[in-house]
Design an enzyme around this catalytic site. Sequence first.
Site, PDB file in Angstrom:
ATOM      1  N   HIS A 249       0.840  -1.207   0.000  1.00 51.53           N
ATOM      2  CA  HIS A 249       0.000   0.000   0.000  1.00 51.53           C
ATOM      3  C   HIS A 249       0.878   1.261   0.000  1.00 51.53           C
ATOM      4  O   HIS A 249       0.721   2.137  -0.866  1.00 51.53           O
ATOM      5  CB  HIS A 249      -0.907  -0.025   1.240  1.00 51.53           C
ATOM      6  CG  HIS A 249      -1.787   1.177   1.375  1.00 51.53           C
ATOM      7  ND1 HIS A 249      -3.114   1.159   1.042  1.00 51.53           N
ATOM      8  CD2 HIS A 249      -1.532   2.438   1.797  1.00 51.53           C
ATOM      9  CE1 HIS A 249      -3.637   2.354   1.245  1.00 51.53           C
ATOM     10  NE2 HIS A 249      -2.699   3.150   1.711  1.00 51.53           N
ATOM     11  N   GLU A 250       1.799   1.327   0.951  1.00 50.76           N
ATOM     12  CA  GLU A 250       2.632   2.535   1.060  1.00 50.76           C
ATOM     13  C   GLU A 250       3.537   2.676  -0.162  1.00 50.76           C
ATOM     14  O   GLU A 250       3.808   3.790  -0.612  1.00 50.76           O
ATOM     15  CB  GLU A 250       3.446   2.521   2.356  1.00 50.76           C
ATOM     16  CG  GLU A 250       2.605   2.467   3.647  1.00 50.76           C
ATOM     17  CD  GLU A 250       1.483   3.509   3.707  1.00 50.76           C
ATOM     18  OE1 GLU A 250       1.626   4.587   3.085  1.00 50.76           O
ATOM     19  OE2 GLU A 250       0.449   3.237   4.360  1.00 50.76           O
TER      20      GLU A 250
ATOM     21  N   HIS B 185       1.754   4.470  -2.849  1.00 54.15           N
ATOM     22  CA  HIS B 185       1.897   5.921  -2.671  1.00 54.15           C
ATOM     23  C   HIS B 185       3.282   6.361  -3.136  1.00 54.15           C
ATOM     24  O   HIS B 185       3.444   7.384  -3.804  1.00 54.15           O
ATOM     25  CB  HIS B 185       1.768   6.290  -1.187  1.00 54.15           C
ATOM     26  CG  HIS B 185       0.368   6.259  -0.655  1.00 54.15           C
ATOM     27  ND1 HIS B 185      -0.642   7.018  -1.188  1.00 54.15           N
ATOM     28  CD2 HIS B 185      -0.187   5.586   0.402  1.00 54.15           C
ATOM     29  CE1 HIS B 185      -1.763   6.803  -0.486  1.00 54.15           C
ATOM     30  NE2 HIS B 185      -1.518   5.937   0.470  1.00 54.15           N
TER      31      HIS B 185
ATOM     32  N   GLU C 160      -4.609   7.809  -2.924  1.00 57.80           N
ATOM     33  CA  GLU C 160      -5.077   6.520  -2.403  1.00 57.80           C
ATOM     34  C   GLU C 160      -5.400   5.555  -3.529  1.00 57.80           C
ATOM     35  O   GLU C 160      -5.310   4.338  -3.355  1.00 57.80           O
ATOM     36  CB  GLU C 160      -6.304   6.708  -1.508  1.00 57.80           C
ATOM     37  CG  GLU C 160      -5.992   7.243  -0.135  1.00 57.80           C
ATOM     38  CD  GLU C 160      -5.011   6.365   0.631  1.00 57.80           C
ATOM     39  OE1 GLU C 160      -4.137   6.931   1.318  1.00 57.80           O
ATOM     40  OE2 GLU C 160      -5.079   5.128   0.548  1.00 57.80           O
TER      41      GLU C 160
HETATM   42 ZN    ZN Z   1      -2.834   5.218   1.907  1.00 64.80          ZN
END
Ligand code: ZN
Length: 501
Positions: free
Chosen positions: A263-264, A267, A293
């Site tokens: 997830h990170e 980003h 996101e």
């Molecule tokens: Zn996030």
Amino acid sequence: MATSFDHFLESTRTIADLDAANAVLSWDQETNMPPAASEGRAEQLATLSGVAHRMRTAPDYTGLLDELRRDGAGLEDWQQAAVRETARDIDRAAKLPEKHVSTLARESALAHDAWKKARAASDFSLFRNNLRALVELKRREAELVGYGAHPYDALLDIFEPGMTVATLRPIFSRLLDGTRELLAKVKESGTTVDSSMLHRSFDAEKQMRFSHDTVAALGFDFSAGRVDLAAHPFCTSFGIRDVRLTTRIYPDDLRSCLFGLIHEAGHGMYEQGFDPMLARTPLASGISMGIHESQSLFWENMIGRSHEFWTWAYPRLQATFPDQLSDVDLESFYRAVNVVEPSHIRVEADELTYNLHIMLRFEIETGLIDGSIEVDDVPAIWNKRTEEYLGITPENDAIGCLQDIHWSFAGFGYFPSYTLGKLYAAMLREAIVKDLPNVTTQIESGDFSAILEWLREKLHRWGKRKTASEVISDICGATLSERPFLEYNARKVARVYQTSV
Ligand code: ZN
């Protein structure tokens, strides 16, 4: 004109450097800082925020900006976008007295500390007064900034420019209905997915190495980034070539470290993908938190929880943890990481029920900001909505209203970004599948380069040069919709729970 723009750019870059220094201090606060340093750090953050704010609102800088706004027709496209985005920030900043900004920074730092203690003790009363102070400051901010129909619009606008309560409510309502239908299908299927293998004992160091290698394979550039541990995973960037990821490791839950880091890294790959020409300008930034996101959730869920991804990754995972996983086949593992089950912790919720967590926070936040909900009532309302939406009751505040970091930094208006991210991600996924006919086999062989290139070309490199609605309509030929998300989930529920689509 070039001269005025050059002067403007010079100041803009100084401000960007101050913001980056502020971000380094915040990152350090989360990863390395000793506990006794928190008051001093609060002062440092307040000082730097104040200096940056003074520069943003200084008459010579705003005068230059006004001149460029007035006579900037001859500027290049990206220069006009830089002026537009700076003006957006400045116009907002100009409405906020410096005292408001530094008070908010100081109160946030103190609230953050109080939240950590309150969450550890599972005692909302230790955070209540800090939260009340922050809500008051944000309500005042909405009044100072101004808004159309709802004061919360003024806060939404920070994270998702142009988004309003009036736009979100009908989309959320259709999403709620669609989610309930799919949850009913899961229930009717009578199928129970066994995910117990995810809770065997997994060595922390091996988890980190596997997660690190996985996000490197996806395309996160470790020569321009690093990963550390933090209580609540996040990604922060001090420039296109310095992007920091964090994750957390639970030996008895294989999902947290891996999916948290994917997830990170989603980003992070966005941050690493901006056109270098935009460095140290407001354009070297995600368009909106919702678009940001969309990148993390795309990689975490739509890639990282796909059958094709695990076709490639599962043999590697089994080789890393032979004692724990040699008796589990790919199909069982794929279903385990896609289990749909109402649970308490938002960041560990499944793809489908996740939005229900957002809806309850959205309702509480809009209520706090428009004054229809009192801070004292937050735990009770939280628990009631959790029962209504998810059918479960939090046993304590730590897994209830104290679980998220956002309120501790006054991030009201942020939560809808997560659901927007899911909707955007599903829209982008639909476009990628159309544009890249071999994408499934590429993922099955561990080749993610075409996907990353597609995202770089269509989205990342632009930074903030386009708005969210422009970029989505350029790529998808459509406006924001919950349809692709619900269709994608319907197919997944059918596969995992063996129901009809
Ligand atoms: Zn996030």
